[in-house]
Scaffold this motif. Structure first.
Motif, PDB file in Angstrom:
ATOM      1  N   GLY A 260       0.811  -1.207   0.000  1.00 52.31           N
ATOM      2  CA  GLY A 260       0.000   0.000   0.000  1.00 52.31           C
ATOM      3  C   GLY A 260       0.843   1.255   0.000  1.00 52.31           C
ATOM      4  N   ALA A 261       1.931   1.249   0.778  1.00 54.93           N
ATOM      5  CA  ALA A 261       2.802   2.421   0.834  1.00 54.93           C
ATOM      6  C   ALA A 261       3.526   2.623  -0.490  1.00 54.93           C
ATOM      7  N   MET A 262       3.964   1.535  -1.123  1.00 57.61           N
ATOM      8  CA  MET A 262       4.651   1.656  -2.403  1.00 57.61           C
ATOM      9  C   MET A 262       3.700   2.184  -3.471  1.00 57.61           C
ATOM     10  N   ARG A 263       2.468   1.673  -3.489  1.00 55.52           N
ATOM     11  CA  ARG A 263       1.488   2.150  -4.469  1.00 55.52           C
ATOM     12  C   ARG A 263       1.137   3.615  -4.231  1.00 55.52           C
ATOM     13  N   ALA A 264       0.982   3.990  -2.953  1.00 50.88           N
ATOM     14  CA  ALA A 264       0.678   5.383  -2.636  1.00 50.88           C
ATOM     15  C   ALA A 264       1.829   6.303  -3.030  1.00 50.88           C
ATOM     16  N   GLU A 266       3.924   5.763  -5.569  1.00 52.20           N
ATOM     17  CA  GLU A 266       3.898   5.893  -7.023  1.00 52.20           C
ATOM     18  C   GLU A 266       2.801   6.843  -7.471  1.00 52.20           C
ATOM     19  N   GLN A 267       1.695   6.867  -6.763  1.00 49.62           N
ATOM     20  CA  GLN A 267       0.567   7.721  -7.124  1.00 49.62           C
ATOM     21  C   GLN A 267       0.609   9.083  -6.437  1.00 49.62           C
ATOM     22  N   LYS A 268       1.723   9.371  -5.737  1.00 51.41           N
ATOM     23  CA  LYS A 268       1.880  10.646  -5.037  1.00 51.41           C
ATOM     24  C   LYS A 268       0.761  10.880  -4.024  1.00 51.41           C
ATOM     25  N   GLU A 269       0.394   9.815  -3.319  1.00 50.41           N
ATOM     26  CA  GLU A 269      -0.701   9.908  -2.362  1.00 50.41           C
ATOM     27  C   GLU A 269      -0.275   9.493  -0.953  1.00 50.41           C
TER      28      GLU A 269
END
Length: 303
Positions: A260-264, A266-269
């Protein structure tokens, strides 16, 4: 005690009332007195290293691990990593240094020196000696990096790794502040990798003003990231921004998990690690809430 106080005042060029003995009209021409350097090279001799490892592994680690409940994540990311490296982390508690030193592999922690605030840890000789021996610490000025520019490069050249807290001081409320560029600049100058670390729960366990962890063995999470190396010709501000982002992502792993942290990221979230725009009590309340125990099974009604 009054005699000791008088001696201290005179040594600081002040009279018995504590007033400066230099006229205000002449202050701008008065020579700047550099702080006296406390020698720390003795703390890296073989006898001192033997004593330090015994204290850290035989006293400090059992003490911290019995008064709190640390959980270390990502230590496998350091497989095959050897020094010298620079370790950076957010800073909210006096527990941070012993937590990191004992979370690192022994091959790294044995050869790691810790940058410590000169005006706090090196203001008295007894405290300076103890800090240098137990943590292999060297002094850093909060207002600048004069001493770090002098000592840190020499340590790196001698093969020592360095633990730095780029925020410059402990957090007042447990939230992160922007990173200063000292660690990034050292890494770029010497072309060595930086290991980012995020610590969650240490402020709640032992915030400013406490000399002992709170009762109840509060959980603390130590998230270790993969080493980051400066790219060729990468500007120091750009690399510093990457380091800040890496610690922010590790901070988010505690709440969102690795994926979840890696995806966030990448999405600047990624969540804002500087905390909510709220009153100080609200910000402190957020950072002192106990971290959930991830090893505990959720009850049926929570599934």
């Amino acid at each position: 005690m009054s005699l000791i106080r008088e001696i201290k005042l005179v040594s600081r060029r002040r009279d018995w009332r504590g007033r400066s003995r230099t006229p205000r009209s002449a202050e701008q021409w008065a020579p700047v007195r550099e702080p006296r350097e406390f020698p720390t090279a003795w703390a890296r001799t073989k006898p001192a290293r033997v004593v330090r490892e015994g204290v850290q592994r035989g006293v400090l680690r059992p003490l911290v691990w019995t008064q709190t409940s640390p959980q270390v994540y990502g230590s496998d990311r350091l497989d095959g990593v050897h020094g010298p490296v620079i370790v950076i982390a957010n800073h909210a508690s006096h527990l941070d240094a012993p937590l990191i030193l004992n979370a690192l592999p022994a091959r790294l922690s044995r050869r790691t020196a810790v940058g410590a605030a000169a005006d706090y840890f090196f203001d008295a000789r007894w405290r300076a000696s103890l800090t240098a021996l137990v943590f292999n610490a060297f002094p850093i000025e909060r207002s600048g990096s004069r001493r770090m520019k002098m000592i840190a490069p020499k340590l790196i050249e001698d093969g020592w790794s360095i633990l730095l807290f780029p925020e410059g001081t402990r957090s007042q409320d447990g939230w992160m502040r922007s990173f200063r560029r000292g660690a990034a600049q050292l890494a770029c100058q010497h072309d060595i990798p930086v290991i980012p670390v995020a610590i969650r729960g240490a402020y709640g366990a032992m915030p400013r003003g406490r000399n002992w962890p709170r009762p109840g063995r509060p959980r603390i999470a130590v998230h270790i990231g993969r080493p980051l190396a400066p790219a060729p010709d990468e500007p120091v501000p750009a690399f510093n921004a990457r380091l800040n982002a890496a610690v922010t992502q590790l901070w988010a792993e505690e709440d969102m998990g690795w994926w979840g942290a890696m995806r966030a990221s990448e999405q600047k979230e990624l969540p804002d690690t500087t905390g909510p725009k709220a009153a100080s009590w609200r910000r402190i309340w957020e950072t002192t809430r106990p971290l959930p125990d991830k090893n505990a099974k959720n009850p049926v009604w929570r599934r």
